[in-house]
Motif scaffolding. Structure first.
Motif, short mmCIF file in Angstrom:
data_model
loop_
_atom_site.label_atom_id
_atom_site.label_comp_id
_atom_site.label_asym_id
_atom_site.label_seq_id
_atom_site.Cartn_x
_atom_site.Cartn_y
_atom_site.Cartn_z
N UNK A 174 27.31 56.85 27.62
CA UNK A 174 27.09 58.29 27.64
C UNK A 174 25.60 58.55 27.88
N UNK A 175 25.22 59.82 27.87
CA UNK A 175 23.88 60.17 28.35
C UNK A 175 22.77 59.43 27.62
N UNK A 176 22.94 59.22 26.30
CA UNK A 176 21.84 58.65 25.54
C UNK A 176 21.83 57.12 25.52
N UNK A 177 22.88 56.47 26.03
CA UNK A 177 22.86 55.00 26.00
C UNK A 177 23.32 54.38 27.32
N UNK A 178 23.29 55.17 28.40
CA UNK A 178 23.83 54.69 29.67
C UNK A 178 22.93 53.64 30.33
N UNK A 179 21.64 53.60 29.94
CA UNK A 179 20.72 52.62 30.52
C UNK A 179 20.52 51.47 29.54
N UNK A 180 20.79 50.26 30.01
CA UNK A 180 20.56 49.06 29.22
C UNK A 180 19.36 48.33 29.80
N UNK A 181 18.23 48.44 29.12
CA UNK A 181 17.05 47.70 29.56
C UNK A 181 17.24 46.20 29.28
N UNK A 182 16.49 45.33 29.95
CA UNK A 182 16.59 43.89 29.63
C UNK A 182 16.36 43.66 28.14
#
Length: 463
Positions: A425-433
Motif C-alpha cells: 500500500x502507499x506507505x510500504x510499497x517501496x522496499x529499499x535494499x
C-alpha cells in the motif's frame, strides 16, 4: 437566441491560482521529467483530463491536473442536470471554476456535453413537450451554455451517445419527439451560439470498426453532405485490459478521411481489482496501443483520460470488482500506464514498477501470532535482500488447503481458490535494499495452520 456572458477572469486569476497551487502542492511531481502536456505539445496533440471542480480542493489532484495536461474536460459540471436543474435556472459555479482553472494554467477547455439522454433533469426527460416546444427548450439550453463560454471553450460534445450497439438510433426524449434530425438541429444551434467552436458527436463502443461505429459513420457522412456544421467525432474509449480493438487505427483513419478531427475523449482501461503488477503492465501496453493508433493518423487531435486518479474513477460504482483504470493510482502516484504515455509521446519509460528481485533476493517470514479452534492471525514479513529498490511489490503464494483468508491489514490481499496475492500500500510499497514490510492476515482453517511452501516477489522466488 438567449445568451449569457461571462466576465473574463483569467488575467488576474492566473498568477494567484498558480501561486496557490505551488504553495499547496509543493514541488511538481516528476520534476526531472517533462510533463505529458509538454511532450504532447511537441506533437500538436491534445493531452486532456476530465476534472471534477470540487476535487480541485485536493492539492495533489489539482497539481496533477495542472501540471500534466494541456486540456481539461468538465466531468459533470456542464451536463444538463448540473447546469440547468430547473427550467431557466442555471448553476454556473462548478463550470466556471474549471474554466478559470484552465485559464490560470494555460489549458484548453473541451465542453462536455449539451444533448444527452442521461443525466437529464426530469423536467426535460418527462416534460411531455411537443416537437416545437422541445426544440425551443434545446435552443434555449444550447444557446445559453455555448454562448456563455464563447471564446473560452474551443470544442463541444454537442450530441452524446446517440446510437444503440447495432447502429440504430438510441431511444431518447429527443429521438422520440424530433426524430434523428435533433442531431443536426443541435449542431446548428451550437454553431449559431459560437461560430468559432469546433463541434463533435461523441459515443462509446465506436473505437473499432463495428455495427455501432458504422452507424456513426453513416450519420456523419449524411450530415457533411447536408452542410451541417460538424467538425469531429469523439471516441470515448472506456476499454478493458486486453481488449483494445485491432481496427482502432483504421477506424480513426476512415473518419479522418472525411475531413473530420477525431479525438479519444474519455480514455480509461479497466481491469479486475486489485490489479496485479502483471495486469498493470498489460494495461500500460494498452495505453500505448491507443496512443499509437491516434498518433499514426494525421487527423487525430489527441487523447483525454477520464479522471485524474483511480480514487475518483466512476468505474467501480458501475462495474463492481473492476477499476484501477487510470494512469495515477488511489494515492495519486504514477502507474506504468503513466510512463507508457510518457514514452509513446517521446519521453522516457520511467521507473515502471522498479527492478524486480532475482532469485534469492527476497526473504519471507510467515508467523502464526495467535490461533484458536478454527481461526488464526498471521504476521507476514517480506524483506528485500537484493541490492536494488523494489518500487511496487506483489507477493504471491498458495494458501494450504482448508485455509481461507478472511481479512488483512497493511497490504491489499486477494485470494482466488488457493492462489493469494498481497500488494504493498502507499506507505510500504517501496522496499529499499535491506528494507522490509510486514502485513497481517486473519484466516479460518480446518485444524491446521501450516504456512505456504513457497513465495514469489514480483515473480521471483524468495527464501
Amino acid at each position: 437566441m438567449k445568451t449569457t456572458t461571462r466576465r473574463r477572469t483569467a488575467g488576474f486569476l492566473a498568477p494567484l491560482l498558480a501561486l496557490a497551487l505551488a504553495l499547496a502542492a509543493g514541488a511538481p511531481a516528476h520534476a526531472e521529467d517533462p510533463p505529458l502536456r509538454d511532450l504532447a505539445d511537441q506533437h500538436g496533440l491534445r493531452m486532456g483530463v476530465a476534472v471534477s471542480a470540487h476535487l480541485l480542493d485536493n492539492a495533489r489532484y489539482a497539481e496533477i491536473a495542472a501540471e500534466q495536461y494541456n486540456s481539461v474536460t468538465h466531468e459533470n459540471e456542464l451536463k444538463w442536470e448540473s447546469v440547468q436543474p430547473q427550467r431557466g435556472q442555471f448553476n454556473w459555479s462548478g463550470a466556471d471554476r474549471l474554466v478559470d482553472f484552465a485559464q490560470a494554467n494555460g489549458q484548453d477547455v473541451y465542453g462536455h456535453t449539451l444533448v444527452w439522454h442521461s443525466q437529464l433533469p426530469s423536467w426535460v426527460a418527462d416534460g411531455g413537450f411537443g416537437p416545437a416546444e422541445l426544440e425551443g427548450v434545446m435552443e434555449d439550453h444550447i444557446s445559453t451554455v455555448v454562448g456563455r463560454y464563447a471564446g473560452e471553450i474551443s470544442h463541444w460534445d454537442v450530441v452524446n451517445e446517440a446510437f444503440n450497439e447495432d447502429g440504430t438510433f438510441r431511444d431518447s426524449v429527443f429521438q422520440r419527439t424530433l426524430g434523428q434530425d435533433y442531431i443536426a438541429t443541435s449542431l446548428e444551434m451550437a454553431h449559431e451560439a459560437d461560430p468559432e467552436a469546433r463541434l463533435f458527436i461523441n459515443d462509446y463502443n465506436v473505437e473499432g470498426i463495428n455495427a455501432k461505429s458504422d452507424g456513426l459513420y453513416r450519420l456523419v457522412t449524411s450530415l457533411l453532405d447536408r452542410g451541417v456544421p460538424l467538425h469531429g467525432v469523439g471516441l470515448q474509449s472506456h476499454l478493458i485490459v486486453g481488449q483494445v480493438p485491432a481496427s482502432m487505427q483504421a477506424n480513426i483513419q476512415r473518419f479522418a478521411d472525411l475531413g473530420l478531427e477525431v479525438v479519444v475523449t474519455e480514455l480509461d482501461i479497466r481491469t479486475t481489482t486489485p490489479a496485479s503488477q502483471q495486469q498493470l503492465q498489460a494495461q500500460a501496453a494498452d495505453y500505448t496501443r491507443v496512443f499509437q493508433a491516434c498518433m499514426a493518423v494525421d487527423g487525430c487531435g489527441g487523447v483525454t483520460v477520464w479522471g485524474v486518479g483511480d480514487a475518483n474513477s466512476w468505474i467501480p460504482d458501475v462495474f463492481p470488482g473492476q477499476g484501477d483504470a487510470l494512469p495515477y493510482d488511489h494515492q495519486y502516484a504514477p502507474k506504468p500506464s503513466y510512463w507508457a504515455m510518457h514514452e509513446v509521446l517521446g519521453g522516457d519509460g520511467g521507473p515502471g514498477p522498479g527492478p524486480g528481485p532475482g532469485d534469492g533476493d527476497c526473504a519471507v517470514t510467515y508467523t502464526v501470532s495467535n490461533a484458536w479452534n478454527q481461526g488464526a492471525v498471521i504476521d507476514v514479513t517480506v524483506r528485500n535482500t537484493g541490492s536494488a529498490a523494489v518500487d511496487g511489490w506483489t507477493l504471491a503464494w498458495t494458501q494450504p488447503a482448508g485455509q481461507t483468508i478472511t481479512s488483512s491489514w497493511n497490504a491489499t490481499v486477494t485470494q482466488t481458490g488457493g492462489a493469494v496475492t498481497a500488494e504493498g500500500v502507499s506507505w510500504n510499497r517501496v522496499l529499499q535494499p535491506g528494507g522490509s514490510a510486514t502485513f497481517g492476515l486473519q484466516i479460518t482453517h480446518q485444524g491446521q495452520t501450516a504456512g505456504p511452501a513457497a513465495f514469489e516477489l514480483n515473480g521471483a522466488a524468495c527464501d
